[in-house]
Design a protein around this motif. Structure first.
Motif, PDB file in Angstrom:
ATOM      1  N   ALA A 112       0.836  -1.198   0.000  1.00  0.00           N
ATOM      2  CA  ALA A 112       0.000   0.000   0.000  1.00  0.00           C
ATOM      3  C   ALA A 112       0.875   1.253   0.000  1.00  0.00           C
ATOM      4  N   TRP A 113       1.964   1.231   0.740  1.00  0.00           N
ATOM      5  CA  TRP A 113       2.857   2.374   0.771  1.00  0.00           C
ATOM      6  C   TRP A 113       3.571   2.545  -0.569  1.00  0.00           C
ATOM      7  N   ALA A 114       4.043   1.452  -1.167  1.00  0.00           N
ATOM      8  CA  ALA A 114       4.830   1.536  -2.390  1.00  0.00           C
ATOM      9  C   ALA A 114       3.991   1.958  -3.588  1.00  0.00           C
ATOM     10  N   THR A 115       2.708   1.680  -3.578  1.00  0.00           N
ATOM     11  CA  THR A 115       1.872   2.006  -4.731  1.00  0.00           C
ATOM     12  C   THR A 115       1.119   3.313  -4.557  1.00  0.00           C
ATOM     13  N   LYS A 116       1.247   3.949  -3.430  1.00  0.00           N
ATOM     14  CA  LYS A 116       0.534   5.201  -3.185  1.00  0.00           C
ATOM     15  C   LYS A 116       1.218   6.340  -3.945  1.00  0.00           C
ATOM     16  N   THR A 117       0.439   7.111  -4.678  1.00  0.00           N
ATOM     17  CA  THR A 117       0.950   8.252  -5.421  1.00  0.00           C
ATOM     18  C   THR A 117       0.199   9.491  -4.961  1.00  0.00           C
ATOM     19  N   PRO A 118       0.869  10.415  -4.297  1.00  0.00           N
ATOM     20  CA  PRO A 118       0.170  11.614  -3.839  1.00  0.00           C
ATOM     21  C   PRO A 118      -0.109  12.550  -5.019  1.00  0.00           C
ATOM     22  N   PRO A 119      -1.156  13.385  -4.918  1.00  0.00           N
ATOM     23  CA  PRO A 119      -1.443  14.330  -6.002  1.00  0.00           C
ATOM     24  C   PRO A 119      -0.393  15.445  -6.042  1.00  0.00           C
ATOM     25  N   ARG A 120      -0.299  16.076  -7.208  1.00  0.00           N
ATOM     26  CA  ARG A 120       0.616  17.216  -7.338  1.00  0.00           C
ATOM     27  C   ARG A 120       0.151  18.333  -6.410  1.00  0.00           C
ATOM     28  N   PRO A 121       1.062  19.138  -5.923  1.00  0.00           N
ATOM     29  CA  PRO A 121       0.653  20.257  -5.067  1.00  0.00           C
ATOM     30  C   PRO A 121      -0.306  21.191  -5.824  1.00  0.00           C
ATOM     31  N   GLY A 122      -1.402  21.533  -5.181  1.00  0.00           N
ATOM     32  CA  GLY A 122      -2.381  22.433  -5.774  1.00  0.00           C
ATOM     33  C   GLY A 122      -3.424  21.745  -6.632  1.00  0.00           C
ATOM     34  N   ALA A 123      -3.308  20.442  -6.854  1.00  0.00           N
ATOM     35  CA  ALA A 123      -4.285  19.726  -7.681  1.00  0.00           C
ATOM     36  C   ALA A 123      -5.592  19.589  -6.914  1.00  0.00           C
ATOM     37  N   GLN A 124      -6.686  19.817  -7.608  1.00  0.00           N
ATOM     38  CA  GLN A 124      -8.007  19.716  -7.002  1.00  0.00           C
ATOM     39  C   GLN A 124      -8.654  18.389  -7.397  1.00  0.00           C
ATOM     40  N   PRO A 125      -9.253  17.681  -6.457  1.00  0.00           N
ATOM     41  CA  PRO A 125      -9.921  16.425  -6.817  1.00  0.00           C
ATOM     42  C   PRO A 125     -11.175  16.699  -7.647  1.00  0.00           C
ATOM     43  N   ILE A 126     -11.505  15.742  -8.525  1.00  0.00           N
ATOM     44  CA  ILE A 126     -12.726  15.855  -9.316  1.00  0.00           C
ATOM     45  C   ILE A 126     -13.689  14.763  -8.883  1.00  0.00           C
ATOM     46  N   THR A 175     -10.035   8.734  -3.936  1.00  0.00           N
ATOM     47  CA  THR A 175      -8.915   7.860  -4.273  1.00  0.00           C
ATOM     48  C   THR A 175      -9.336   6.870  -5.341  1.00  0.00           C
ATOM     49  N   VAL A 176      -8.342   6.332  -6.018  1.00  0.00           N
ATOM     50  CA  VAL A 176      -8.545   5.268  -6.996  1.00  0.00           C
ATOM     51  C   VAL A 176      -7.666   4.108  -6.567  1.00  0.00           C
ATOM     52  N   ARG A 177      -8.267   2.952  -6.394  1.00  0.00           N
ATOM     53  CA  ARG A 177      -7.511   1.748  -6.054  1.00  0.00           C
ATOM     54  C   ARG A 177      -7.400   0.906  -7.312  1.00  0.00           C
ATOM     55  N   VAL A 178      -6.188   0.435  -7.588  1.00  0.00           N
ATOM     56  CA  VAL A 178      -5.896  -0.248  -8.848  1.00  0.00           C
ATOM     57  C   VAL A 178      -5.493  -1.685  -8.572  1.00  0.00           C
TER      58      VAL A 178
END
Length: 190
Positions: free
Chosen positions: A76-90, A154-157
């Motif tokens: 879970a830690w290795a596959t987590k990708t944080p959003p870019r700074p300032g990105a707004q969720p849709i 979030t999106v789980r893949v």
């Protein structure tokens, strides 16, 4: 524990130098050959602390549970990708529509909506050919199954991979099939 020595006296001397000694369980003679002459050596095997089967089983269960927890936490830690700074969720519906619009771009990717999940399938190798009086074929499919969570944005893949290779000729025929499910960190094929 196991100690080695040239004879029983050497083994007893090694055991005497230790701060604590365990009870002796077995002494086994072993013959070893050297370049000069044949010598006889012995080794001692002491009782292990797991002579209680329930203690050994409890240790095994705890060890397996710790390894499983570490694996899932690590993946879970290795596959987590944080959003870019300032990105707004849709919203999930907008993301779903954007992903489905990929079908109109002419790419070798197919996006399907399955209600709860969105599947993205890439067929990157579908080929057949003939050479030296043999027919060969291969098929490769890589699929990503996306689970969109509106609650926490979030999106789980989950990844799926399938490969089929076949060959047929006058003298022989063969088929190979491989499949994998889960998270794949790295793969290189040639």
């Amino acid at each position: 524990m196991a100690w080695t020595g040239q004879n029983d006296e050497a083994l007893a001397a090694k055991r005497a130098t230790l701060p604590t000694t365990l009870p002796l369980s077995t002494t086994l003679p072993v013959s070893t050959k050297s370049t000069k002459s044949t010598t006889e050596a012995s080794f001692i095997i002491d009782d292990i602390p797991f002579n209680n089967i329930w203690l050994a089983l409890a240790f095994l269960v705890i060890n397996v549970l710790a390894a499983i927890a570490w694996f899932f936490k690590g993946s879970a830690w290795a596959t987590k990708t944080p959003p870019r700074p300032g990105a707004q969720p849709i919203r999930a519906n907008e993301l779903r529509n954007r992903l489905l619009a990929i079908n109109q771009t002419g790419t070798p990717v197919e996006v399907t909506d399955n209600g709860d999940t969105i599947d993205i399938t890439w067929r990157y190798a579908d080929a057949r050919w003939l050479d030296h009086a043999k027919a060969h074929g291969m098929r490769r499919i890589h699929k990503l199954s996306l689970d969109l969570s509106e609650d926490d944005h979030t999106v789980r893949v989950r990844e799926y991979m399938s490969a089929v290779d076949w060959s047929a000729g006058v003298d022989a025929a063969s088929i190979q099939w491989r499949a994998a499910i889960g998270i794949q960190f790295f793969q290189y094929e040639h």
